[in-house]
Design a protein around this motif. Structure first.
Motif, PDB file in Angstrom:
ATOM      1  N   VAL A   1     -11.862   6.816   2.119  1.00  0.00           N
ATOM      2  CA  VAL A   1     -11.157   5.595   2.538  1.00  0.00           C
ATOM      3  C   VAL A   1     -11.667   5.160   3.923  1.00  0.00           C
ATOM      4  O   VAL A   1     -12.016   3.998   4.131  1.00  0.00           O
TER       5      VAL A   1
ATOM      6  N   PHE B   1      -0.572  17.049  -1.926  1.00  0.00           N
ATOM      7  CA  PHE B   1      -0.518  15.617  -1.633  1.00  0.00           C
ATOM      8  C   PHE B   1      -1.652  15.175  -0.718  1.00  0.00           C
ATOM      9  O   PHE B   1      -2.245  14.132  -0.912  1.00  0.00           O
ATOM     10  N   TYR B   2      -1.960  15.996   0.286  1.00  0.00           N
ATOM     11  CA  TYR B   2      -3.021  15.641   1.230  1.00  0.00           C
ATOM     12  C   TYR B   2      -4.377  15.874   0.560  1.00  0.00           C
ATOM     13  O   TYR B   2      -4.644  16.967   0.057  1.00  0.00           O
ATOM     14  N   ARG B   3      -5.210  14.836   0.527  1.00  0.00           N
ATOM     15  CA  ARG B   3      -6.522  14.943  -0.121  1.00  0.00           C
ATOM     16  C   ARG B   3      -7.620  14.581   0.878  1.00  0.00           C
ATOM     17  O   ARG B   3      -7.934  13.402   1.065  1.00  0.00           O
TER      18      ARG B   3
ATOM     19  N   LYS C   1       0.872  12.543  -9.190  1.00  0.00           N
ATOM     20  CA  LYS C   1       0.429  13.904  -8.846  1.00  0.00           C
ATOM     21  C   LYS C   1       1.464  14.933  -9.320  1.00  0.00           C
ATOM     22  O   LYS C   1       1.106  15.966  -9.882  1.00  0.00           O
TER      23      LYS C   1
ATOM     24  N   ARG D   1       0.846  -1.209   0.000  1.00  0.00           N
ATOM     25  CA  ARG D   1       0.000   0.000   0.000  1.00  0.00           C
ATOM     26  C   ARG D   1       0.878   1.255   0.000  1.00  0.00           C
ATOM     27  O   ARG D   1       0.606   2.217  -0.716  1.00  0.00           O
TER      28      ARG D   1
ATOM     29  N   GLU E   1       4.792  10.375   0.895  1.00  0.00           N
ATOM     30  CA  GLU E   1       4.607  11.259  -0.268  1.00  0.00           C
ATOM     31  C   GLU E   1       5.227  12.620   0.046  1.00  0.00           C
ATOM     32  O   GLU E   1       6.010  13.154  -0.710  1.00  0.00           O
TER      33      GLU E   1
ATOM     34  N   MET F   1      -2.693   5.502   6.726  1.00  0.00           N
ATOM     35  CA  MET F   1      -2.745   6.558   5.693  1.00  0.00           C
ATOM     36  C   MET F   1      -1.819   7.708   6.040  1.00  0.00           C
ATOM     37  O   MET F   1      -1.192   8.307   5.171  1.00  0.00           O
TER      38      MET F   1
ATOM     39  N   CYS G   1       1.543   6.724   5.053  1.00  0.00           N
ATOM     40  CA  CYS G   1       1.657   6.735   3.583  1.00  0.00           C
ATOM     41  C   CYS G   1       1.812   8.172   3.081  1.00  0.00           C
ATOM     42  O   CYS G   1       2.641   8.450   2.205  1.00  0.00           O
ATOM     43  N   LEU G   2       1.014   9.086   3.654  1.00  0.00           N
ATOM     44  CA  LEU G   2       1.112  10.486   3.233  1.00  0.00           C
ATOM     45  C   LEU G   2       2.500  11.051   3.569  1.00  0.00           C
ATOM     46  O   LEU G   2       3.080  11.794   2.779  1.00  0.00           O
TER      47      LEU G   2
ATOM     48  N   ARG H   1     -10.523  12.263  -0.288  1.00  0.00           N
ATOM     49  CA  ARG H   1     -10.141  10.864  -0.498  1.00  0.00           C
ATOM     50  C   ARG H   1      -9.946  10.157   0.858  1.00  0.00           C
ATOM     51  O   ARG H   1     -10.395   9.030   1.045  1.00  0.00           O
ATOM     52  N   GLU H   2      -9.330  10.845   1.805  1.00  0.00           N
ATOM     53  CA  GLU H   2      -9.116  10.244   3.124  1.00  0.00           C
ATOM     54  C   GLU H   2     -10.461   9.917   3.782  1.00  0.00           C
ATOM     55  O   GLU H   2     -10.630   8.851   4.373  1.00  0.00           O
TER      56      GLU H   2
ATOM     57  N   VAL I   1       1.426   7.189  -6.345  1.00  0.00           N
ATOM     58  CA  VAL I   1       0.420   8.267  -6.438  1.00  0.00           C
ATOM     59  C   VAL I   1       1.141   9.622  -6.427  1.00  0.00           C
ATOM     60  O   VAL I   1       0.818  10.525  -7.208  1.00  0.00           O
TER      61      VAL I   1
HETATM   62  O1  LIG Z   1      -5.159   8.906  -2.968  1.00  0.00           O
HETATM   63  C1  LIG Z   1      -4.279   9.742  -2.817  1.00  0.00           C
HETATM   64  O2  LIG Z   1      -4.327  10.858  -3.369  1.00  0.00           O
HETATM   65  C2  LIG Z   1      -3.124   9.453  -1.950  1.00  0.00           C
HETATM   66  O3  LIG Z   1      -2.235  10.259  -1.878  1.00  0.00           O
HETATM   67  C3  LIG Z   1      -3.112   8.210  -1.110  1.00  0.00           C
HETATM   68  C4  LIG Z   1      -3.591   8.442   0.311  1.00  0.00           C
HETATM   69  C5  LIG Z   1      -3.747   7.057   0.994  1.00  0.00           C
HETATM   70  O4  LIG Z   1      -2.819   6.643   1.680  1.00  0.00           O
HETATM   71  O5  LIG Z   1      -4.776   6.409   0.751  1.00  0.00           O
HETATM   72  C6  LIG Z   1      -2.601   9.253   1.066  1.00  0.00           C
HETATM   73  C7  LIG Z   1      -2.755  10.591   1.269  1.00  0.00           C
HETATM   74  C8  LIG Z   1      -3.911  11.358   0.795  1.00  0.00           C
HETATM   75  O6  LIG Z   1      -4.278  12.346   1.694  1.00  0.00           O
HETATM   76  C9  LIG Z   1      -5.035  10.489   0.455  1.00  0.00           C
HETATM   77  C10 LIG Z   1      -4.897   9.141   0.292  1.00  0.00           C
END
Ligand SMILES: O=C(O)C(=O)C[C@]1(C(=O)O)C=C[C@@H](O)C=C1
Length: 363
Positions: free
Chosen positions: A58, A49-51, A40, A29, A90, A83, A86-87, A54-55, A36
């Motif tokens: 999820v 990067f922070y969305r 981007k 993951r 990024e 998450m 993961c962020l 989407r968060e 991703v």
């Molecule tokens: O989907 C994205 O845009 C991602 O960057 C992945 C992800 C995730 O880990 O699911 C990580 C950070 C974002 O804030 C949203 C989702």
């Protein structure tokens, strides 16, 4: 079920296997999140990067899929941390919050962004706004309303002079404890420090248990906790984070008068957030000083069946802003119904600013 492990060694072996599987999957993951980030950046060199939308999706999906035995909130909290990590791969997210360290606002920031976020304490609400505006941090977290004590006027007022946007909300259950240090004489507590809002939230409990103790308001609960360290006759009202940070002992737990005591915080930033499916919108509106102004303002919401969640009036500070209303409602500005209402309100108001459409708090 002949292959069901029944003894401790078998069960632990099974847990080891599962941990290996979970580890592989989390790593896969995390690699996806790294890809991703590349996508981007290829689309936009100033990529965000922070969305938030989407968060929220999820976390909502995880809660809907969860069949137990862990409860859905617990499961979402685990995914929140995955998450967050993961962020951070990024791009580490920097968040300013109303400090000092150990405040409920810091707790809210970590609840929303997870432990991998870098959180920076600020001395005042305006400073949080300024840091975000200046681009010194990516986001800010400020309190906006408490279920017992009402609105945080200073936060609303700061929006009037700022172009900052609301990118999210987070609601935190607030539990207050009575805390003492190792030097405090438990039976001699004659002074209690806390933030004025917290005194308000624990008023009945204090009247019943410490009617004669002097109540000394200070700028934050964390500050109260810090002061107690140096005085043998003092206690503080503060939350878990402050208690841990300053190594204080709880002598009474959950002393808030209302068991559902909670505070709503806003996530502020410079970004417009797309629809997540379950969103809220916040606006600030100035109406002309004339009879029926409030009715004119609210009528389109009623006609379009838009669910208002909050309305606050604040005194205006310029000639144009005769009446200023802060309104929150369900829906996103890109939804046709909401867009139509905003258009109508714009015609009736002397000024309208959309502070942001953002996902409703999930956790
Ligand atoms: O989907 C994205 O845009 C991602 O960057 C992945 C992800 C995730 O880990 O699911 C990580 C950070 C974002 O804030 C949203 C989702």
């Amino acid at each position: 079920m002949s292959d069901t492990p029944i003894n401790l060694d078998d069960l632990r072996q099974r847990i080891d296997q599962l941990d290996g599987d979970i580890l592989r999957m989390i790593s896969e993951r995390a690699s996806c999140a790294q890809q991703v980030a590349h996508v981007k950046l290829a689309q936009d060199k100033d990529a965000v990067f922070y969305r938030p939308e989407r968060e929220a999706q999820v976390l909502r999906r995880i809660m809907a899929l969860n069949k137990g035995p862990l409860d859905s909130e617990e499961m979402a909290r685990l995914f929140r941390e995955i998450m967050s990590a993961c962020l951070a791969l990024e791009q580490p997210v920097k968040v300013a919050y109303l400090g000092p360290e150990g405040t409920f606002t810091q707790q809210a920031a970590l609840k929303h962004f997870g432990e991998s976020a870098v959180s920076l304490p600020m001395a005042a609400i305006d400073e949080v706004f300024r840091e975000v505006e200046a681009g010194a941090v990516n986001y800010g977290v400020v309190p906006v309303e408490n279920s017992t004590e009402g609105v945080v006027n200073h936060t609303l007022d700061t929006f009037m002079d700022s172009s900052i946007k609301i990118c999210g909300e987070v609601v935190l259950r607030i539990h207050h404890h009575l805390l003492i240090s190792e030097t405090t004489r438990k039976d001699k507590v004659s002074r209690i420090y806390s933030h004025p809002q917290s005194f308000g939230q624990c008023r009945k409990w204090l009247d019943a248990h410490y009617p004669h103790a002097e109540r000394v308001p200070v700028s934050s609960n964390a500050e109260a906790a810090k002061l107690v360290k140096t005085e043998w006759h003092s206690a503080a009202i503060a939350g878990d984070m402050a208690a841990k940070l300053y190594g204080l002992e709880r002598i009474a737990d959950k002393i808030e008068d209302r068991p559902d005591n909670s505070t709503r915080f806003l996530i502020i930033g410079n970004q417009d957030v797309p629809m997540s499916g379950e969103d809220k919108t916040s606006i600030v509106v100035a109406m002309r000083n004339q009879p029926g102004a409030l009715h004119d303002l609210l009528e389109p919401f009623h006609r379009h069946k838009i669910d208002l969640t909050r309305i606050e009036t604040r005194p205006s500070r310029t000639g144009v802003w005769n009446y200023v209303f802060f309104i929150d409602f369900k829906g996103h500005r890109d939804e046709p119904g909401v867009a139509a209402v905003l258009e109508e309100v714009r015609l009736r108001a002397s000024e309208l600013r959309v502070l942001g459409s953002y996902p409703q708090g999930v956790l």
